[in-house]
Design an enzyme around this catalytic site. Structure first.
Site, short mmCIF file in Angstrom:
data_model
loop_
_atom_site.label_atom_id
_atom_site.label_comp_id
_atom_site.label_asym_id
_atom_site.label_seq_id
_atom_site.Cartn_x
_atom_site.Cartn_y
_atom_site.Cartn_z
N ASP A 108 -15.57 19.95 17.81
CA ASP A 108 -15.20 19.47 16.75
C ASP A 108 -16.58 19.34 15.89
O ASP A 108 -16.96 18.38 15.36
CB ASP A 108 -14.54 18.13 16.59
N GLY B 138 -16.72 3.62 7.08
CA GLY B 138 -16.29 4.85 6.94
C GLY B 138 -14.84 4.78 7.44
O GLY B 138 -14.36 3.96 7.98
N PHE C 202 -8.68 9.27 12.37
CA PHE C 202 -8.56 8.70 13.56
C PHE C 202 -8.50 7.27 13.45
O PHE C 202 -8.07 6.46 14.50
CB PHE C 202 -9.82 8.85 14.49
N LYS D 253 -15.63 1.75 16.18
CA LYS D 253 -14.51 2.74 15.68
C LYS D 253 -13.25 2.24 16.26
O LYS D 253 -12.84 2.03 17.32
CB LYS D 253 -14.88 4.01 16.17
#
Ligand SMILES: *[C@@H]1O[C@H](CO)[C@@H](O)[C@H](O)[C@H]1NC(C)=O
Ligand SMILES: *[C@@H]1O[C@H](CO)[C@@H](O)[C@H](O)[C@H]1NC(C)=O
Ligand SMILES: *[C@@H]1O[C@H](CO)[C@@H](O)[C@H](O)[C@H]1NC(C)=O
Ligand SMILES: *[C@@H]1O[C@H](CO)[C@@H](O)[C@H](O)[C@H]1NC(C)=O
Length: 634
Positions: free
Chosen positions: A458, A338, A342, A359
């Protein structure tokens, strides 16, 4: 200047610094480490064990951590440590073996009497005695005929059925004493004074388990005065394991205990030499960096800040990986899962073959803050509904976070219909309900369960990951904020969050202070979307949902108590939908005060739908969508 020159200067300085071996600096560092277990943290001297070596504690103060329970063993009996109060030098403990069951396999007395024991019971507790293997009483010689016996219990130890009694006083020389002498074994355990009257009444053997679970206070003494004066000098307390005396370790590598003063002369010269050498080195380094690149300075400062932060986290932070390792783990960033503002997420594999999501943060200026938020928040959590952080990479501008891999990706993939091929992925109502409940539990844990309250800021479908069983896990703590529990309203410089989920008070102060209730709002918006997405209402992408949907749904809820959305939903489904909608409408009340806490949300989700009250109209802002869309919905 020629670089060789600098090289030589640095080598000379290093030699100067390293030659008088700082034998104690390691001790200083290892005794600076603070341990934590479960919700008890910041554990230092006189305790050791966990990640503190023996030389940083006092004999008898070894701690262990078992299933998030802090434990200490005193005279062979193991106690759960419920609280540590350093100021009053007291421990709140309870017997681990007596909190579940009155018949542990090994019968051990609680004793604190010995001369050398550093622990003393304070006046808040009283010893009671449990007798095992007693003669079973037969009528007319039954319980009431033997005064002072509080209660009878029966249990099995080593496959033998045992009859036991407990008493709150001594009965030597009385009929009761004679009777108790027939028992084959006895054990002394302390219980809080407040529990003694109810134990004497002898209502229920469970009372004793309850009293044992509440626990009692112990005072400790462990050279605390010496240690305090050491701490005041900026030192860390430790112990010479041979002589047993307290040592005070200072950061400069010297022992700063009083006896060191005798050898002050020599130490002073050495110390001065060191200071001079370090000063020279620092000057050179500063000049060097300045000369090299003024532009880089800000960046360096930031890096240093993050490095300091990682150090501060010490044992709490998960494993650190190099960028090379990250590259290998993700097979050179081969499989992208994905992409977001960020950076990107890649699939990877740890050396032990566990699948992970990596990530990789984009190399922007702001990612330092996000990186630290993420590590600081997730490292403090351990909950089935919070994603686990397995490691991180911080190497100059390369920053990455390693999480457990979630085979089903994020929730937003399941709640919006984006074409035919997605239809098969829709979730059952029951599953949606379980997901909403799981997220609520995760949020409740963040708000109440950890030592430090964590506000996520968030919450949205994109940040909820689903594991193979569709168990939801909250992820992405880049915008999160840690705050002390007593702080209920926090200050915030700028609005954070995603449009559509941000609570009104976050971007407009008129609505009240920003607090954990802001997460409750986002949660409510998200649950509404889960319901809406499932209903084929075009909410569009997760970023663009607007408040028109709550208006619409509220109207329908209002019109008939039996929310009849389309007529095709079965009864159970309708009940679930109705519950989800009522709860979420409570969550999105504009006044934070009107919103329930997550604990209340869980309670409501589990309650009978008939018992739920329909909230007032929750919104102040008007629909952004065109009226046409609304017409169409009707
Ligand atoms: C620590 O956790 C226990 C049980 O999980 C709880 O009873 C206790 O109140 C907690 N203590 C603090 C200070 O949060
Ligand atoms: C139960 O058995 C264990 C091991 O055989 C023994 O150590 C223990 O003392 C026994 N407990 C009692 C209460 O007899
Ligand atoms: C516990 O202490 C009592 C009294 O000192 C003693 O009679 C008893 O045998 C002890 N029990 C155990 C299991 O050591
Ligand atoms: C116990 O003994 C008392 C008198 O000693 C008697 O009144 C009572 O009924 C007895 N209870 C039982 C359960 O046998």
């Amino acid at each position: 200047m020629p670089s060789k020159f600098w090289f030589i200067i640095i080598i000379i300085s290093l030699v100067l610094i390293l030659s008088p071996k700082p034998v104690f600096s390691n001790n200083y560092l290892s005794c600076s480490v603070r341990s934590s277990c479960g919700n008890i943290s910041d554990i230092g001297y006189p305790f050791w064990g966990l990640n503190r070596p023996e030389s940083c504690g006092y004999p008898g103060f070894k701690l262990s951590c078992s299933e998030s329970e802090l434990e200490i063993t005193i005279n062979s009996a193991t106690y759960r440590v419920l609280a540590i109060n350093k100021a009053s030098q007291t421990l709140h403990v309870s017997r681990t073996d007596y909190s579940e069951n009155l018949c542990p396999t090994h019968l051990i007395n609680s004793t604190f009497e010995s001369e050398t024991s550093p622990f003393r019971q304070n006046g808040d507790s009283q010893d009671i005695r449990l007798y095992y293997g007693c003669q079973p009483l037969t009528a007319p010689q039954n319980l009431t005929s033997i005064p002072g016996i509080s209660n009878r219990f029966e249990c099995t130890i080593n496959n033998t059925n045992i009859v036991g009694y407990y008493v709150t006083r001594e009965f030597a020389g009385t009929v009761t004493g004679n009777f108790l002498r027939s028992c084959s074994n006895s054990v002394i355990i302390p219980v809080p004074n407040s529990q003694v009257p109810s134990l004497e009444e002898g209502r229920d053997a469970d009372d004793l388990e309850e009293a044992a679970k509440i626990g009692f206070q112990l005072w400790w003494s462990a050279d605390d005065a010496l240690c305090n004066s050491c701490v005041n000098k900026g030192g860390q307390c430790g112990r010479n394991l041979v002589s047993g005396e307290l040592k005070c370790y200072c950061s400069d590598g010297e022992v700063c205990s009083p006896e060191k003063k005798k050898t002050m002369g020599k130490g002073l010269i050495l110390g001065l030499g060191l200071v001079v050498a370090i000063t020279i080195l620092i000057c050179f380094l500063v000049l060097w960096f300045k000369g090299k690149s003024l532009l880089n300075q800000g960046k360096k400062k930031e890096d240093a800040r993050i490095e300091a932060f990682i150090k501060k986290f010490g044992s709490l932070a998960p494993r650190r990986y190099s960028y090379a390792e990250i590259k290998k783990m993700t097979n050179k960033f081969n499989h992208k899962l994905g992409q977001g503002g960020f950076g990107s997420v890649y699939k990877g594999k740890l050396p032990d073959c566990r699948l992970v999501a990596v990530k990789v943060l984009s190399e922007s200026k702001e990612n330092g803050e996000d990186f630290m938020n993420e590590v600081a928040s997730i490292s403090r959590t351990s909950h089935v509904n919070i994603v686990s952080l397995l490691g991180f990479c911080f190497e100059k501008s390369k920053r990455a976070l390693i999480y457990e891999f979630m085979p089903h990706g994020s929730l937003d993939g399941f709640i919006y219909d984006r074409g035919l091929h997605h239809r098969s992925c829709r979730l059952e109502w029951r599953t949606l309900y379980d997901i909403a409940l799981g997220i609520a539990r995760g949020l409740e844990y963040l708000h109440q369960g950890c030592n430090t309250r964590i506000l996520h800021f968030d919450i949205k479908p994109h940040n909820i990951l689903l594991d193979e069983n569709f168990c939801p896990k909250i992820s992405d703590f880049g915008l999160s904020k840690l705050c002390e529990r007593k702080e209920s309203i926090i200050s915030m410089a700028c609005a954070r969050g995603t449009i559509g989920y941000i609570a009104p008070e976050v971007f407009c102060r008129n609505f009240g202070g920003v607090s954990y209730k802001s997460d409750v709002y986002s949660y409510g918006m998200m649950v509404l979307e889960m319901v809406g997405g499932r209903k084929n209402i075009d909410v569009g992408a997760s970023q663009t949902s607007e408040v028109y949907f709550p208006s619409w749904i509220y109207k329908h809820l209002d019109q008939s108590m039996n929310l009849n959305l389309t007529g095709v939903i079965a009864e159970e489904e309708e009940e679930i939908t109705r519950k989800l909608i009522i709860v979420s409408l409570w969550c999105i009340q504009s006044d934070p005060f009107d919103r329930p806490s997550m604990t209340k949300v869980i309670e409501m989700l589990q309650a009978n739908v008939q018992s739920l009250i329909i909230p007032p109209r929750p919104f102040v802002s008007s629909p952004v969508r065109s009226p046409k869309t609304l017409e169409h919905q009707k």
